[in-house]
Each structure stands twice: as structure tokens, then as C-alpha cells.
Design a protein around this motif. Structure first.
Motif, PDB file in Angstrom:
ATOM      1  N   ASN A  17      76.872  14.838  -3.369  1.00 13.30           N
ATOM      2  CA  ASN A  17      78.092  16.143  -2.717  1.00 13.30           C
ATOM      3  C   ASN A  17      79.936  14.966  -4.689  1.00 13.30           C
ATOM      4  OD1 ASN A  17      80.698  16.243  -1.337  1.00 13.30           O
ATOM      5  ND2 ASN A  17      81.422  14.143  -1.838  1.00 13.30           N
ATOM      6  N   GLN A  18      79.054  14.122  -5.279  1.00 13.32           N
ATOM      7  CA  GLN A  18      79.690  13.497  -6.782  1.00 13.32           C
ATOM      8  C   GLN A  18      80.154  14.992  -7.878  1.00 13.32           C
ATOM      9  OE1 GLN A  18      79.118   9.985  -7.640  1.00 13.32           O
ATOM     10  NE2 GLN A  18      80.386  10.253  -9.264  1.00 13.32           N
ATOM     11  N   ARG A  19      78.578  15.300  -7.214  1.00 12.37           N
ATOM     12  CA  ARG A  19      78.474  16.037  -8.585  1.00 12.37           C
ATOM     13  C   ARG A  19      79.044  17.800  -8.153  1.00 12.37           C
ATOM     14  NH1 ARG A  19      78.783  18.815 -12.416  1.00 12.37           N
ATOM     15  NH2 ARG A  19      77.664  20.551 -13.577  1.00 12.37           N
ATOM     16  N   PHE A  20      78.875  18.156  -7.107  1.00 10.43           N
ATOM     17  CA  PHE A  20      79.460  19.146  -6.347  1.00 10.43           C
ATOM     18  C   PHE A  20      81.210  19.346  -6.601  1.00 10.43           C
ATOM     19  CE2 PHE A  20      81.628  21.324  -2.976  1.00 10.43           C
ATOM     20  CZ  PHE A  20      81.302  22.279  -2.797  1.00 10.43           C
ATOM     21  N   GLU A  21      81.669  17.530  -6.279  1.00  7.20           N
ATOM     22  CA  GLU A  21      82.924  17.432  -7.010  1.00  7.20           C
ATOM     23  C   GLU A  21      83.537  18.200  -8.496  1.00  7.20           C
ATOM     24  OE1 GLU A  21      83.803  14.006  -4.670  1.00  7.20           O
ATOM     25  OE2 GLU A  21      84.313  15.074  -2.492  1.00  7.20           O
ATOM     26  N   GLU A  22      82.736  17.525  -8.707  1.00  2.00           N
ATOM     27  CA  GLU A  22      83.043  17.596 -10.656  1.00  2.00           C
ATOM     28  C   GLU A  22      83.506  18.616 -10.692  1.00  2.00           C
ATOM     29  OE1 GLU A  22      79.898  14.937 -12.179  1.00  2.00           O
ATOM     30  OE2 GLU A  22      80.725  13.464 -11.099  1.00  2.00           O
ATOM     31  N   TRP A  23      81.969  19.551 -10.258  1.00  2.00           N
ATOM     32  CA  TRP A  23      81.262  20.612 -10.576  1.00  2.00           C
ATOM     33  C   TRP A  23      82.593  21.896 -10.332  1.00  2.00           C
ATOM     34  CZ3 TRP A  23      81.415  25.175  -7.261  1.00  2.00           C
ATOM     35  CH2 TRP A  23      81.053  26.702  -8.059  1.00  2.00           C
ATOM     36  N   MET A  24      83.470  21.461  -8.889  1.00  2.00           N
ATOM     37  CA  MET A  24      84.963  22.595  -8.347  1.00  2.00           C
ATOM     38  C   MET A  24      86.019  22.264  -9.398  1.00  2.00           C
ATOM     39  SD  MET A  24      84.801  21.773  -4.355  1.00  2.00           S
ATOM     40  CE  MET A  24      85.584  21.452  -4.062  1.00  2.00           C
ATOM     41  N   LYS A  25      85.831  20.616  -9.784  1.00  2.00           N
ATOM     42  CA  LYS A  25      86.766  20.420 -10.564  1.00  2.00           C
ATOM     43  C   LYS A  25      86.454  21.418 -12.005  1.00  2.00           C
ATOM     44  CE  LYS A  25      89.614  16.526 -12.098  1.00  2.00           C
ATOM     45  NZ  LYS A  25      89.939  15.320 -12.224  1.00  2.00           N
ATOM     46  N   GLU A  26      85.782  21.298 -12.847  1.00  2.00           N
ATOM     47  CA  GLU A  26      85.893  21.738 -14.212  1.00  2.00           C
ATOM     48  C   GLU A  26      85.880  23.036 -13.489  1.00  2.00           C
ATOM     49  OE1 GLU A  26      81.550  20.917 -15.234  1.00  2.00           O
ATOM     50  OE2 GLU A  26      81.801  18.368 -15.045  1.00  2.00           O
ATOM     51  N   ASN A  27      85.551  23.963 -12.666  1.00  2.00           N
ATOM     52  CA  ASN A  27      85.747  24.963 -12.219  1.00  2.00           C
ATOM     53  C   ASN A  27      87.564  25.267 -11.607  1.00  2.00           C
ATOM     54  OD1 ASN A  27      83.429  26.432 -13.437  1.00  2.00           O
ATOM     55  ND2 ASN A  27      82.425  24.945 -12.801  1.00  2.00           N
ATOM     56  N   SER A  28      88.127  24.523 -12.066  1.00  3.92           N
ATOM     57  CA  SER A  28      89.008  24.995 -11.118  1.00  3.92           C
ATOM     58  C   SER A  28      88.893  25.780  -9.608  1.00  3.92           C
ATOM     59  CB  SER A  28      90.071  26.083 -11.918  1.00  3.92           C
ATOM     60  OG  SER A  28      90.019  24.973 -13.499  1.00  3.92           O
ATOM     61  N   ILE A  29      88.880  24.732  -9.369  1.00  2.32           N
ATOM     62  CA  ILE A  29      87.995  25.782  -7.600  1.00  2.32           C
ATOM     63  C   ILE A  29      88.573  24.290  -6.474  1.00  2.32           C
ATOM     64  CG2 ILE A  29      86.195  25.764  -5.953  1.00  2.32           C
ATOM     65  CD1 ILE A  29      84.638  26.266  -8.007  1.00  2.32           C
ATOM     66  N   ARG A  30      88.844  25.738  -5.556  1.00  2.00           N
ATOM     67  CA  ARG A  30      90.148  24.333  -4.453  1.00  2.00           C
ATOM     68  C   ARG A  30      90.247  23.570  -3.268  1.00  2.00           C
ATOM     69  NH1 ARG A  30      94.791  29.627  -5.732  1.00  2.00           N
ATOM     70  NH2 ARG A  30      95.060  29.419  -7.346  1.00  2.00           N
ATOM     71  N   SER A  31      88.673  24.682  -3.076  1.00  2.00           N
ATOM     72  CA  SER A  31      88.349  24.346  -1.838  1.00  2.00           C
ATOM     73  C   SER A  31      86.962  24.288  -1.649  1.00  2.00           C
ATOM     74  CB  SER A  31      88.632  24.541  -0.438  1.00  2.00           C
ATOM     75  OG  SER A  31      88.124  25.920  -0.690  1.00  2.00           O
ATOM     76  N   ALA A  32      86.195  23.459  -0.946  1.00  2.00           N
ATOM     77  CA  ALA A  32      84.852  23.057  -0.974  1.00  2.00           C
ATOM     78  C   ALA A  32      83.663  24.570  -0.702  1.00  2.00           C
ATOM     79  CB  ALA A  32      84.021  22.403  -0.139  1.00  2.00           C
ATOM     80  N   SER A  33      85.047  25.041   0.437  1.00  2.00           N
ATOM     81  CA  SER A  33      84.188  25.970   0.583  1.00  2.00           C
ATOM     82  C   SER A  33      84.030  26.748   0.470  1.00  2.00           C
ATOM     83  CB  SER A  33      85.619  26.512   1.964  1.00  2.00           C
ATOM     84  OG  SER A  33      85.100  27.855   2.424  1.00  2.00           O
ATOM     85  N   GLN A  34      85.301  27.493  -0.869  1.00  6.58           N
ATOM     86  CA  GLN A  34      85.333  28.396  -1.765  1.00  6.58           C
ATOM     87  C   GLN A  34      83.767  28.105  -2.834  1.00  6.58           C
ATOM     88  OE1 GLN A  34      89.207  27.860  -3.368  1.00  6.58           O
ATOM     89  NE2 GLN A  34      90.231  29.627  -1.878  1.00  6.58           N
ATOM     90  N   GLY A  35      83.903  26.523  -3.327  1.00  2.00           N
ATOM     91  CA  GLY A  35      82.572  26.005  -4.453  1.00  2.00           C
ATOM     92  C   GLY A  35      81.764  26.476  -3.827  1.00  2.00           C
ATOM     93  N   VAL A  36      81.535  26.968  -2.185  1.00  2.00           N
ATOM     94  CA  VAL A  36      79.366  27.043  -1.628  1.00  2.00           C
ATOM     95  C   VAL A  36      79.928  28.441  -1.445  1.00  2.00           C
ATOM     96  CG1 VAL A  36      79.088  26.987   0.109  1.00  2.00           C
ATOM     97  CG2 VAL A  36      79.685  24.821  -0.203  1.00  2.00           C
TER      98      VAL A  36
END
Length: 197
Positions: A17-36
Motif C-alpha cells: 500500500n505504501q509503494r502504491f501511494e508513492e507510485w500514485m504521487k510520482e505519477n500524479s494520480i489523484r485517487s486509488a481507484s484511478q491508480g488501480v
């Protein structure tokens, strides 16, 4: 997301989950739903994940490109309508139908009869010969700090006679043509050295 999209619920370990949140931040992804959604799209379709902001830029660019193409089509259609109206005799509308193209700044070869050359052309007639209305000629000349007579001389080599409402006449001799060309060079220098507002 659209209403037909399926909801996915799941649990992931804290490290992932921590790596997923870092990846979202690096890629300017706004929500977990968009990231998944992006990860699944990449994994299942082989499509490289594109950060949502970049995708929005790509989408906006395509919209702008489509609009530019449509505006070009509309300008061409508008010009065709104005030309048709003008040809059909709706000349009084010419001042209200401004051309989207820039008026000429180089010599325009115009066709005229010996009678027109002898009698002279009015400002309106000469303006029509180069595809403009008098208001367009006046506006363009004023924009570049020259008189309408100077502008018409530059682009037609027809010179205004005398009087309050002068007629325009073509150059009659080689010497006069040389003088006009010299005067044209002066007018151009005046037009393009003055800052346009």
C-alpha cells in the motif's frame, strides 16, 4: 467512471500500500481507484500506464486540434457565403463581412478595360478589384499608419486623381511606374516600421 464499471474491493499489505501511494504521487494520480484502473489496464492490455494528468493534456490537445480544424472549415464556408452574397449583388453588406485573411501587401495584378483606365475607378471599384471593401482598405491602412490612397497605390499601382472624391488611374508611362515603385517602397517602409497596436 461510467456506471457500468464494476466495483473492486480488496485488501493489500501495508508495504504494498505504501509503494502504491508513492507510485500514485510520482505519477500524479489523484485517487486509488484511478491508480488501480491504470495498473490493471497496463497489466491486462499491455498498454503503458500514462499518468492521468498527462492523459488529460493529450485529450485536451486532441480537442484543440479538432476545434482548429472546425474553425478552418467554418472560415472557408463563411468566405464562400460572403463571396456568393457579394457576387449576387449584396454589396452593401461588404463592410460587415470582414475577411479573415490579411489584406495584400504586395502588388496585385488587376484586370481592367481601356474604358476603366481612361475614366478611372472609384475607391470602391478599385477596392473590389483586389477583393476588399472600402472599409477593409481604410481599416488596414489606418492600422499601419498610411492613407487608403497610399495603400491602394502600393498594391495596385493605381494613383488617386485630385478632388474630394478622386478616381484612381493606372500608371501611364514607364517613368511614372518607376516613381510609383519608389513611392511604394517608402509606403512599405512606413507601414512596417510603425508598431501595430
Amino acid at each position: 467512471m461510467a456506471k457500468q464499471d464494476k466495483k473492486v474491493t480488496g485488501y493489500i499489505p501495508p508495504e504494498l500500500n505504501q509503494r502504491f501511494e508513492e507510485w500514485m504521487k510520482e505519477n500524479s494520480i489523484r485517487s486509488a481507484s484511478q491508480g488501480v484502473w491504470l495498473i490493471m489496464e497496463h497489466y491486462l492490455t499491455g498498454k503503458k500506464p500514462l499518468p492521468l494528468i498527462e492523459q488529460e493534456v493529450v485529450d485536451q490537445y486532441q480537442i484543440v486540434q479538432d476545434l482548429v480544424a472546425r474553425v478552418t472549415e467554418l472560415e472557408q464556408a463563411s468566405k464562400a457565403v460572403v463571396d456568393s452574397m457579394y457576387s449576387a449583388g449584396a454589396k452593401q453588406l461588404a463592410p460587415y463581412c470582414q475577411s479573415s485573411s490579411e489584406p495584400p501587401t504586395e502588388l496585385v495584378e488587376i484586370e481592367y478595360s481601356p474604358g476603366e483606365a481612361a475614366k478611372g475607378l472609384t475607391k470602391t471599384e478599385l477596392s473590389r478589384k483586389i477583393g476588399l471593401s472600402v472599409s477593409q482598405v481604410n481599416s488596414f491602412a489606418q492600422k499601419h499608419s498610411v492613407s487608403a490612397e497610399e495603400y491602394l497605390l502600393m498594391v495596385t499601382h493605381w494613383q488617386a486623381g485630385s478632388g474630394e472624391r478622386p478616381r484612381y488611374f493606372p500608371a501611364k508611362a514607364l517613368m511614372e511606374t518607376r516613381e510609383i515603385m519608389a513611392e511604394t517602397a517608402q509606403i512599405k517602409s512606413k507601414m512596417f516600421s510603425t508598431p501595430v497596436e
